[in-house]
Scaffold this motif. Structure first.
Motif, PDB file in Angstrom:
ATOM      1  N   THR A  45       0.847  -1.183   0.000  1.00 22.68           N
ATOM      2  CA  THR A  45       0.000   0.000   0.000  1.00 22.68           C
ATOM      3  C   THR A  45       0.889   1.242   0.000  1.00 22.68           C
ATOM      4  O   THR A  45       2.108   1.158   0.169  1.00 22.68           O
ATOM      5  N   GLN A  46       0.267   2.390  -0.155  1.00 24.59           N
ATOM      6  CA  GLN A  46       1.028   3.641  -0.122  1.00 24.59           C
ATOM      7  C   GLN A  46       1.678   3.832   1.245  1.00 24.59           C
ATOM      8  O   GLN A  46       2.782   4.361   1.351  1.00 24.59           O
ATOM      9  N   MET A  47       1.004   3.381   2.289  1.00 23.67           N
ATOM     10  CA  MET A  47       1.555   3.496   3.629  1.00 23.67           C
ATOM     11  C   MET A  47       2.817   2.641   3.792  1.00 23.67           C
ATOM     12  O   MET A  47       3.746   3.010   4.506  1.00 23.67           O
ATOM     13  N   ASP A  48       2.865   1.512   3.101  1.00 27.24           N
ATOM     14  CA  ASP A  48       4.031   0.629   3.201  1.00 27.24           C
ATOM     15  C   ASP A  48       5.294   1.291   2.655  1.00 27.24           C
ATOM     16  O   ASP A  48       6.402   0.950   3.063  1.00 27.24           O
ATOM     17  N   SER A  49       5.125   2.223   1.743  1.00 31.99           N
ATOM     18  CA  SER A  49       6.287   2.836   1.095  1.00 31.99           C
ATOM     19  C   SER A  49       7.149   3.615   2.070  1.00 31.99           C
ATOM     20  O   SER A  49       8.318   3.886   1.785  1.00 31.99           O
ATOM     21  N   MET A  50       6.594   3.981   3.222  1.00 33.84           N
ATOM     22  CA  MET A  50       7.385   4.735   4.192  1.00 33.84           C
ATOM     23  C   MET A  50       8.500   3.870   4.800  1.00 33.84           C
ATOM     24  O   MET A  50       9.475   4.393   5.332  1.00 33.84           O
ATOM     25  N   TYR A  51       8.357   2.551   4.708  1.00 34.85           N
ATOM     26  CA  TYR A  51       9.360   1.661   5.284  1.00 34.85           C
ATOM     27  C   TYR A  51      10.463   1.287   4.292  1.00 34.85           C
ATOM     28  O   TYR A  51      11.483   0.721   4.685  1.00 34.85           O
ATOM     29  N   ILE A  52      10.241   1.563   3.019  1.00 30.08           N
ATOM     30  CA  ILE A  52      11.186   1.156   1.986  1.00 30.08           C
ATOM     31  C   ILE A  52      12.170   2.295   1.717  1.00 30.08           C
ATOM     32  O   ILE A  52      11.761   3.436   1.507  1.00 30.08           O
ATOM     33  N   GLY A  53      13.448   1.982   1.728  1.00 29.75           N
ATOM     34  CA  GLY A  53      14.417   3.026   1.429  1.00 29.75           C
ATOM     35  C   GLY A  53      15.791   2.713   1.975  1.00 29.75           C
ATOM     36  O   GLY A  53      16.111   1.565   2.305  1.00 29.75           O
ATOM     37  N   GLU A  54      16.608   3.749   2.071  1.00 32.19           N
ATOM     38  CA  GLU A  54      17.980   3.623   2.548  1.00 32.19           C
ATOM     39  C   GLU A  54      18.112   4.347   3.879  1.00 32.19           C
ATOM     40  O   GLU A  54      17.451   5.360   4.126  1.00 32.19           O
ATOM     41  N   SER A  55      18.962   3.832   4.742  1.00 33.61           N
ATOM     42  CA  SER A  55      19.210   4.495   6.014  1.00 33.61           C
ATOM     43  C   SER A  55      20.699   4.462   6.331  1.00 33.61           C
ATOM     44  O   SER A  55      21.425   3.574   5.896  1.00 33.61           O
ATOM     45  N   ILE A  56      21.125   5.467   7.088  1.00 35.07           N
ATOM     46  CA  ILE A  56      22.529   5.605   7.466  1.00 35.07           C
ATOM     47  C   ILE A  56      22.599   5.883   8.959  1.00 35.07           C
ATOM     48  O   ILE A  56      21.993   6.836   9.452  1.00 35.07           O
ATOM     49  N   PHE A  57      23.338   5.062   9.675  1.00 31.87           N
ATOM     50  CA  PHE A  57      23.536   5.245  11.110  1.00 31.87           C
ATOM     51  C   PHE A  57      24.965   5.707  11.345  1.00 31.87           C
ATOM     52  O   PHE A  57      25.916   4.999  11.021  1.00 31.87           O
ATOM     53  N   SER A  58      25.115   6.914  11.902  1.00 27.77           N
ATOM     54  CA  SER A  58      26.436   7.474  12.195  1.00 27.77           C
ATOM     55  C   SER A  58      26.564   7.678  13.699  1.00 27.77           C
ATOM     56  O   SER A  58      25.612   8.109  14.355  1.00 27.77           O
ATOM     57  N   TYR A  59      27.728   7.413  14.239  1.00 29.55           N
ATOM     58  CA  TYR A  59      27.919   7.570  15.678  1.00 29.55           C
ATOM     59  C   TYR A  59      29.339   8.024  15.980  1.00 29.55           C
ATOM     60  O   TYR A  59      30.279   7.775  15.222  1.00 29.55           O
ATOM     61  N   LYS A  60      29.464   8.721  17.107  1.00 34.74           N
ATOM     62  CA  LYS A  60      30.774   9.197  17.541  1.00 34.74           C
ATOM     63  C   LYS A  60      30.721   9.558  19.017  1.00 34.74           C
ATOM     64  O   LYS A  60      30.065  10.524  19.411  1.00 34.74           O
ATOM     65  N   THR A  61      31.384   8.756  19.849  1.00 34.76           N
ATOM     66  CA  THR A  61      31.536   9.001  21.293  1.00 34.76           C
ATOM     67  C   THR A  61      30.345   9.717  21.939  1.00 34.76           C
ATOM     68  O   THR A  61      30.423  10.889  22.294  1.00 34.76           O
ATOM     69  N   GLY A  62      29.243   9.006  22.078  1.00 33.84           N
ATOM     70  CA  GLY A  62      28.091   9.536  22.797  1.00 33.84           C
ATOM     71  C   GLY A  62      27.074  10.264  21.951  1.00 33.84           C
ATOM     72  O   GLY A  62      26.027  10.678  22.460  1.00 33.84           O
ATOM     73  N   LYS A  63      27.346  10.440  20.669  1.00 31.19           N
ATOM     74  CA  LYS A  63      26.398  11.104  19.779  1.00 31.19           C
ATOM     75  C   LYS A  63      26.019  10.151  18.653  1.00 31.19           C
ATOM     76  O   LYS A  63      26.850   9.380  18.178  1.00 31.19           O
ATOM     77  N   LYS A 192      27.019  -1.341   3.751  1.00 31.12           N
ATOM     78  CA  LYS A 192      28.383  -0.850   3.890  1.00 31.12           C
ATOM     79  C   LYS A 192      28.682  -0.540   5.347  1.00 31.12           C
ATOM     80  O   LYS A 192      27.822  -0.029   6.068  1.00 31.12           O
ATOM     81  N   VAL A 193      29.898  -0.857   5.789  1.00 31.59           N
ATOM     82  CA  VAL A 193      30.332  -0.572   7.155  1.00 31.59           C
ATOM     83  C   VAL A 193      31.661   0.167   7.097  1.00 31.59           C
ATOM     84  O   VAL A 193      32.588  -0.249   6.399  1.00 31.59           O
ATOM     85  N   SER A 194      31.762   1.274   7.816  1.00 33.84           N
ATOM     86  CA  SER A 194      32.998   2.049   7.842  1.00 33.84           C
ATOM     87  C   SER A 194      33.287   2.519   9.256  1.00 33.84           C
ATOM     88  O   SER A 194      32.392   3.021   9.947  1.00 33.84           O
ATOM     89  N   PHE A 195      34.524   2.347   9.711  1.00 35.89           N
ATOM     90  CA  PHE A 195      34.926   2.800  11.037  1.00 35.89           C
ATOM     91  C   PHE A 195      35.929   3.950  10.932  1.00 35.89           C
ATOM     92  O   PHE A 195      36.789   4.123  11.790  1.00 35.89           O
ATOM     93  N   LYS A 196      35.796   4.735   9.877  1.00 37.72           N
ATOM     94  CA  LYS A 196      36.683   5.870   9.665  1.00 37.72           C
ATOM     95  C   LYS A 196      36.152   7.107  10.408  1.00 37.72           C
ATOM     96  O   LYS A 196      35.099   7.087  11.025  1.00 37.72           O
ATOM     97  N   TYR A 197      36.886   8.193  10.289  1.00 34.38           N
ATOM     98  CA  TYR A 197      36.554   9.450  10.954  1.00 34.38           C
ATOM     99  C   TYR A 197      35.149   9.924  10.590  1.00 34.38           C
ATOM    100  O   TYR A 197      34.755   9.888   9.429  1.00 34.38           O
ATOM    101  N   VAL A 198      34.399  10.373  11.596  1.00 32.60           N
ATOM    102  CA  VAL A 198      33.062  10.926  11.398  1.00 32.60           C
ATOM    103  C   VAL A 198      33.090  12.400  11.795  1.00 32.60           C
ATOM    104  O   VAL A 198      33.502  12.747  12.907  1.00 32.60           O
ATOM    105  N   ASP A 199      32.650  13.260  10.900  1.00 35.49           N
ATOM    106  CA  ASP A 199      32.666  14.703  11.137  1.00 35.49           C
ATOM    107  C   ASP A 199      31.698  15.070  12.263  1.00 35.49           C
ATOM    108  O   ASP A 199      30.518  14.719  12.238  1.00 35.49           O
ATOM    109  N   GLU A 200      32.179  15.794  13.245  1.00 33.47           N
ATOM    110  CA  GLU A 200      31.373  16.218  14.396  1.00 33.47           C
ATOM    111  C   GLU A 200      30.188  17.084  13.972  1.00 33.47           C
ATOM    112  O   GLU A 200      29.135  17.094  14.628  1.00 33.47           O
ATOM    113  N   ASN A 201      30.305  17.796  12.875  1.00 30.64           N
ATOM    114  CA  ASN A 201      29.269  18.740  12.443  1.00 30.64           C
ATOM    115  C   ASN A 201      27.965  18.069  12.023  1.00 30.64           C
ATOM    116  O   ASN A 201      26.920  18.729  11.996  1.00 30.64           O
ATOM    117  N   ILE A 202      28.005  16.782  11.707  1.00 26.75           N
ATOM    118  CA  ILE A 202      26.766  16.129  11.253  1.00 26.75           C
ATOM    119  C   ILE A 202      25.769  15.949  12.393  1.00 26.75           C
ATOM    120  O   ILE A 202      24.602  15.645  12.156  1.00 26.75           O
TER     121      ILE A 202
END
Length: 215
Positions: A45-63, A192-202
């Motif tokens: 349904t049209q409502m189901d489309s809200m679950y389909i897509g791409e997501s990105i999880f970024s983290y850095k020391t408590g944020k 994709k998984v990356s453990f490289k530097y993450v910009d604090e500004n994000i």
């Protein structure tokens, strides 16, 4: 538009706080990319489309920051600061950008109520995002069919909260998993998984978002 916000907040509730899995030498910063789609697209349904897509999880020391971009190109960004307990949901829909901010929402205390799971570990293996993964099955008491998860012991990184609740006692990091949405199987896969530097500004709310404070 308010209905849209409520739906997304319900679907993605408690998604931004994170915690490490299993061992203390957790990576302090990194980025993990996910893709989500339904196994059967013929009855969506049209409502189901809200679950389909791409997501990105970024983290850095408590944020942490969780970006979800649906196939409709609507964007939800959830930010959380583990130290200050500042929680923000940024919505970009059809060019309208609003940040809903709760300056003191302690998700950590809310996230500690976790039920243990009974996993059925199998010998099946699969390569996901260049990691060798093993398969496990899980059956919740309220579900009639078993869900599956592929996991790897090679990654020790934080989990977004909904994954922490579901897989904190899994023998590894969840790399692909199924879940039921209104009886339909939604499959989420790490791309994709990356453990490289993450910009604090994000982790800062951009200036072009209108801020509304909530409690």
């Amino acid at each position: 538009m308010k209905i849209f916000f409520k739906i997304f907040l319900t679907a993605l509730s408690l998604i931004a706080v994170f915690s490490c899995t299993n061992t203390p030498d957790c990576a302090t910063e990194g980025v993990i990319h996910y893709s989500a789609k339904f196994n059967d697209s013929t009855t969506l349904t049209q409502m189901d489309s809200m679950y389909i897509g791409e997501s990105i999880f970024s983290y850095k020391t408590g944020k942490s920051r969780y970006d979800f971009i649906s196939i409709r190109k609507d964007t939800i960004i959830i930010m959380y600061n583990e130290k200050t307990h500042k929680y923000a949901v940024l919505v970009d829909r059809e060019g309208q950008r609003t940040a809903f901010v709760n300056p003191n929402l302690n998700l950590d205390s809310m996230n500690h109520k976790r039920a243990y799971h009974k996993f059925e570990y199998l010998n099946d293996t699969k390569i996901i995002a260049d990691f060798k993964c093993k398969k496990a099955l899980i059956l919740n008491k309220n579900e009639k069919t078993k869900r599956y998860v592929y996991y790897t012991p090679e990654i020790n990184a934080p989990l977004v909260s909904h994954l922490e609740l579901a897989y904190f006692d899994l023998d590894g990091y969840p790399m692909e998993f199924s879940q039921l949405v209104d009886g339909k199987e939604l499959i989420t896969t790490v791309k994709k998984v990356s453990f490289k530097y993450v910009d604090e500004n994000i982790f800062t709310i951009p200036d072009d978002y209108k801020i509304e404070y909530t409690r």
